[in-house]
Scaffold this active site. Structure first.
Site: not given
Length: 261
Positions: A12-13, A16, A109, A111-112, A186
């Site tokens: 993946g991006n 791994i 993709g 992976d999809r 915040t």
């Protein structure tokens, strides 16, 4: 004599993911950070180190799905040097049992596609698979077992990073479930917005997909960040499987092996 095993690799991006299978059982899993600048032999050393910890299993085969082309070739070369019986690179041509009804199947993709195929084989359909990774992806399997497409939105860490990067004063926040919707500072406000924004997006996308399919749907959650989101409402998903992609790669390899050897 050592048992021969299958190594599944999901590149993946951000990470791994590796899964070591003995038959149908996932015996071990581990991750390495994705770095396209990393030397091939450096990755080989890291992989060998992890496998050594697992008693140096004998690899009968390797199956790889990648959204990072450079690293796909890198790990293909590494696994060949490890003398795996077969190195299978998964692409859209492998999914002969799942028609891909998209404008351009080659652009989806891999992976999809693996997630959709795994959900179809393990859980049934129609189904929607949500993968919580660098991006959050939704993938739809029709009532006829076809891959229809889906939706993509920024992952929760990507959203938090964007708020920090694109503003002068907002800090980077590691997203966890906030104590309340109304943040009194915040950091808590960012947690609330990113976390509940993701939950809301999931629910409304599920609703829209169900309407378009004119059917109820199975919902499956996966990915490295899935456990953060399901703490809000475990009823969002029918099934949670953090290893769905690796399981899908195992099924694809065994099916391919049966039909081609």
């Amino acid at each position: 004599m050592k048992t021969k095993m299958l190594l599944a690799i999901d590149i993946g991006n951000t990470n791994i993911s590796f899964g070591l299978f003995e038959g149908d059982k996932l015996k071990a899993d581990f991750r390495l950070q994705t770095n396209i600048k990393s030397d091939e032999y450096k990755y080989e050393k890291l992989l060998m180190k992890e496998l050594k910890i697992l008693s140096n299993p004998v690899l009968d085969g390797v199956v790889i799905a990648s959204v990072v082309p450079k690293l796909q070739l890198c790990f293909k070369n590494i696994c060949k040097r490890m003398k795996a019986k077969k190195v299978l690179i998964v692409d859209e041509k492998v999914f002969t049992e799942m028609p891909i009804l998209c404008d351009n199947p080659k652009k989806v993709g891999v992976d999809r596609l693996v997630n959709a195929f795994a959900a179809k084989e393990i859980y049934g359909y129609p189904a929607v698979i949500v993968d919580f990774g660098t991006a959050t992806t939704f993938d739809v399997v029709s009532r006829n077992g076809e891959y229809l497409g889906g939706a993509i939105l920024p992952g929760i860490n990507m959203s938090a990073n964007a708020l920090h990067r694109e503003t002068a004063k907002l800090p980077f926040v590691r997203i966890t479930k906030p104590a309340k919707f109304i943040g009194k500072n915040t950091i808590d406000a960012i947690k609330s917005g990113v976390y509940y924004g993701a939950i809301g997006a999931i629910k409304i996308i599920f609703e829209g997909i169900s309407k378009e399919l004119h059917s109820s749907i199975l919902t499956i959650g996966t990915g490295g960040l899935v456990n953060i989101l399901v703490k809000e409402d475990k009823k969002i998903f029918n099934y949670i499987n953090p290893f769905l992609t690796l399981e899908g790669l195992r099924i694809i390899y065994k099916r391919y092996e049966k039909n081609n050897y």
